[in-house]
Design an enzyme around this catalytic site. Structure first.
Site, PDB file in Angstrom:
ATOM      1  CB  ALA A  67      67.552  33.870  37.961  1.00  0.00           C
ATOM      2  N   GLY A 110      69.669  30.817  40.340  1.00  0.00           N
ATOM      3  CA  GLY A 110      69.252  31.330  41.508  1.00  0.00           C
ATOM      4  C   GLY A 110      68.479  30.944  42.584  1.00  0.00           C
ATOM      5  CD  GLU A 133      74.009  31.701  38.228  1.00  0.00           C
ATOM      6  OE1 GLU A 133      75.218  30.782  38.019  1.00  0.00           O
ATOM      7  OE2 GLU A 133      73.479  31.755  38.655  1.00  0.00           O
TER       8      GLU A 133
HETATM    9  N1  CAA Z   1      64.857  29.315  33.416  1.00  0.00           N
HETATM   10  C1  CAA Z   1      63.671  29.248  32.204  1.00  0.00           C
HETATM   11  N2  CAA Z   1      63.006  27.147  32.371  1.00  0.00           N
HETATM   12  C2  CAA Z   1      64.059  26.742  32.605  1.00  0.00           C
HETATM   13  C3  CAA Z   1      65.104  26.703  33.590  1.00  0.00           C
HETATM   14  C4  CAA Z   1      65.361  28.685  33.571  1.00  0.00           C
HETATM   15  N3  CAA Z   1      66.577  28.948  33.907  1.00  0.00           N
HETATM   16  N4  CAA Z   1      65.936  25.844  34.328  1.00  0.00           N
HETATM   17  C5  CAA Z   1      64.288  24.510  33.970  1.00  0.00           C
HETATM   18  N5  CAA Z   1      63.608  25.444  32.366  1.00  0.00           N
HETATM   19  C6  CAA Z   1      62.272  24.831  31.658  1.00  0.00           C
HETATM   20  C7  CAA Z   1      63.296  24.218  30.348  1.00  0.00           C
HETATM   21  O1  CAA Z   1      63.719  25.451  29.651  1.00  0.00           O
HETATM   22  C8  CAA Z   1      61.921  22.762  30.650  1.00  0.00           C
HETATM   23  O2  CAA Z   1      61.242  24.050  29.822  1.00  0.00           O
HETATM   24  P1  CAA Z   1      60.042  23.333  28.536  1.00  0.00           P
HETATM   25  O3  CAA Z   1      59.395  22.014  29.037  1.00  0.00           O
HETATM   26  O4  CAA Z   1      58.997  24.247  28.056  1.00  0.00           O
HETATM   27  O5  CAA Z   1      61.242  23.119  27.223  1.00  0.00           O
HETATM   28  C9  CAA Z   1      61.589  22.935  31.600  1.00  0.00           C
HETATM   29  O6  CAA Z   1      62.329  23.414  32.314  1.00  0.00           O
HETATM   30  C10 CAA Z   1      62.029  20.604  31.731  1.00  0.00           C
HETATM   31  O7  CAA Z   1      63.556  21.483  31.797  1.00  0.00           O
HETATM   32  P2  CAA Z   1      64.406  20.609  30.782  1.00  0.00           P
HETATM   33  O8  CAA Z   1      63.857  20.068  29.991  1.00  0.00           O
HETATM   34  O9  CAA Z   1      65.567  21.138  30.602  1.00  0.00           O
HETATM   35  O10 CAA Z   1      64.557  19.376  31.453  1.00  0.00           O
HETATM   36  P3  CAA Z   1      66.480  18.400  31.684  1.00  0.00           P
HETATM   37  O11 CAA Z   1      66.264  17.348  33.119  1.00  0.00           O
HETATM   38  O12 CAA Z   1      66.122  17.598  30.706  1.00  0.00           O
HETATM   39  O13 CAA Z   1      67.487  19.283  32.185  1.00  0.00           O
HETATM   40  C11 CAA Z   1      68.487  21.390  33.421  1.00  0.00           C
HETATM   41  C12 CAA Z   1      67.565  19.972  33.909  1.00  0.00           C
HETATM   42  C13 CAA Z   1      69.957  20.793  33.388  1.00  0.00           C
HETATM   43  C14 CAA Z   1      68.080  21.548  35.147  1.00  0.00           C
HETATM   44  C15 CAA Z   1      68.421  22.570  32.721  1.00  0.00           C
HETATM   45  O14 CAA Z   1      67.000  22.859  32.845  1.00  0.00           O
HETATM   46  C16 CAA Z   1      69.095  23.686  32.859  1.00  0.00           C
HETATM   47  O15 CAA Z   1      70.264  23.662  32.425  1.00  0.00           O
HETATM   48  N6  CAA Z   1      68.205  24.258  33.286  1.00  0.00           N
HETATM   49  C17 CAA Z   1      68.946  25.948  33.481  1.00  0.00           C
HETATM   50  C18 CAA Z   1      69.867  26.124  34.250  1.00  0.00           C
HETATM   51  C19 CAA Z   1      70.227  27.346  34.498  1.00  0.00           C
HETATM   52  O16 CAA Z   1      71.348  27.586  33.703  1.00  0.00           O
HETATM   53  N7  CAA Z   1      70.104  28.088  35.363  1.00  0.00           N
HETATM   54  C20 CAA Z   1      70.840  29.335  35.837  1.00  0.00           C
HETATM   55  C21 CAA Z   1      70.063  30.608  35.605  1.00  0.00           C
HETATM   56  S1  CAA Z   1      70.497  31.982  35.348  1.00  0.00           S
HETATM   57  C22 CAA Z   1      70.476  32.521  36.898  1.00  0.00           C
HETATM   58  O17 CAA Z   1      70.072  32.343  38.019  1.00  0.00           O
HETATM   59  C23 CAA Z   1      70.911  34.166  36.887  1.00  0.00           C
HETATM   60  C24 CAA Z   1      71.306  34.754  38.342  1.00  0.00           C
HETATM   61  O18 CAA Z   1      72.173  34.437  39.683  1.00  0.00           O
HETATM   62  C25 CAA Z   1      69.961  35.735  38.918  1.00  0.00           C
END
Ligand code: CAA
Length: 259
Positions: A67, A110, A133
């Site tokens: 998400a 998500g 999460e």
């Molecule tokens: N939300 C918003 N933006 C996100 C995102 C997310 N879930 N995942 C990645 N992005 C964005 C990053 O912020 C980044 O944006 P910028 O270039 O503007 O900085 C872009 O996507 C590329 O990501 P990274 O530079 O971080 O790429 P990476 O290869 O170094 O890492 C990753 C990849 C490990 C997936 C890392 O992006 C990450 O940890 N993302 C978040 C994962 C996460 O926590 N997901 C759960 C969300 S909560 C949820 O889903 C709740 C629910 O159940 C409803």
């Protein structure tokens, strides 16, 4: 498809409806408008009798990395409640046509929950699943704790949800989360081929099978059996049943009409 979507790409190919998440710069982070667009596209495909199966994929290097954290960082509990945050997700789970997912790269949070809404999953060998999460001080809210546990059992679900660890494609295959692994460059093509096979089956059979299998996930055996039997009987009122059995007897391929 005439409709303009901003966050997904939607098209038709033969008997398939194709939906691709299209925010590759943020790894297809799922914001609320994206869920609405996915639901809208799915409901249009549901209403379109020429579409027999739906393929859901992600553009770029991820299926979806969760998400959209930016969108929800400042939300509070009452915002979610008043907005009925997961109403579109609930409707996604009610789509009756088969949905085949193609997962490459990350399917996190998500994104994993969306993958778990699919009926079958094809994954590239670089796919990584997980529920991070817990690292954000929250937990899945779109069915993750429930669907994952029913699929892989309590022990694995607890570990994965407690730790937020990433599950490799191979482990996901081993645990029954994905149907098969495919080389990344062939993923969409092979998923489409698999979906075409399903799209060529008798549509009413497929519909009732999906209903009965999903029912089995949360009902006692005897109730599930009742639904299975009712659906089995009902299929004998379709033209496709007559055609399918006649074709077998006449040693030819059936021509299904979805009636
Ligand atoms: N939300 C918003 N933006 C996100 C995102 C997310 N879930 N995942 C990645 N992005 C964005 C990053 O912020 C980044 O944006 P910028 O270039 O503007 O900085 C872009 O996507 C590329 O990501 P990274 O530079 O971080 O790429 P990476 O290869 O170094 O890492 C990753 C990849 C490990 C997936 C890392 O992006 C990450 O940890 N993302 C978040 C994962 C996460 O926590 N997901 C759960 C969300 S909560 C949820 O889903 C709740 C629910 O159940 C409803």
């Amino acid at each position: 498809m005439s409709k303009n979507y901003e966050l997904i790409e939607v098209s038709k190919q033969g008997k398939l409806g194709l939906i691709a998440l299209n925010r590759p710069k943020v790894l297809n982070a799922i914001n609320r408008p994206m869920v609405s667009e996915i639901l809208d596209a799915m409901e249009n495909f549901e209403a379109d009798s020429s579409v027999r199966a739906i393929v859901l994929s992600g553009k770029g290097r991820a299926f979806a990395a969760g998400a959209d954290i930016d969108e929800m960082a400042n939300d509070n509990a009452i915002d979610f409640e008043l907005r009925n945050q997961f109403k579109d997700w609930d409707r996604l789970a009610m789509i009756k046509k088969p949905i085949i997912g193609a997962v490459q790269g990350f399917a996190l949070g998500g994104g994993f929950e969306l993958a778990l809404c699919c009926d079958m999953l094809y994954a590239a060998d670089d796919a990584e699943f997980g529920f991070p999460e817990v690292n954000l001080g929250v937990m899945p809210g779109a069915g993750g704790t429930q669907r994952l546990t029913k699929l892989v059992g309590k022990t694995r679900a607890m570990e994965w949800l407690f730790t937020g660890k990433r599950i490799s494609a191979r482990e996901a295959l081993h645990c029954g989360i994905v149907n098969t692994l495919i080389a990344k460059e062939l993923l969409l093509e092979e998923t489409i081929k698999a979906a075409e096979l399903i799209a060529n089956q008798a549509p009413v059979s497929i519909r009732f099978i999906k209903e009965a299998v999903l029912k089995s996930v949360d009902t006692p055996l005897n109730e599930g059996m009742e639904l299975e039997r009712k659906n089995f009987y009902l299929l004998f009122s379709t033209e496709d049943q007559k055609e399918g059995m006649r074709a077998f007897i006449e040693k030819r391929k059936p021509e299904f009409k979805g009636k």
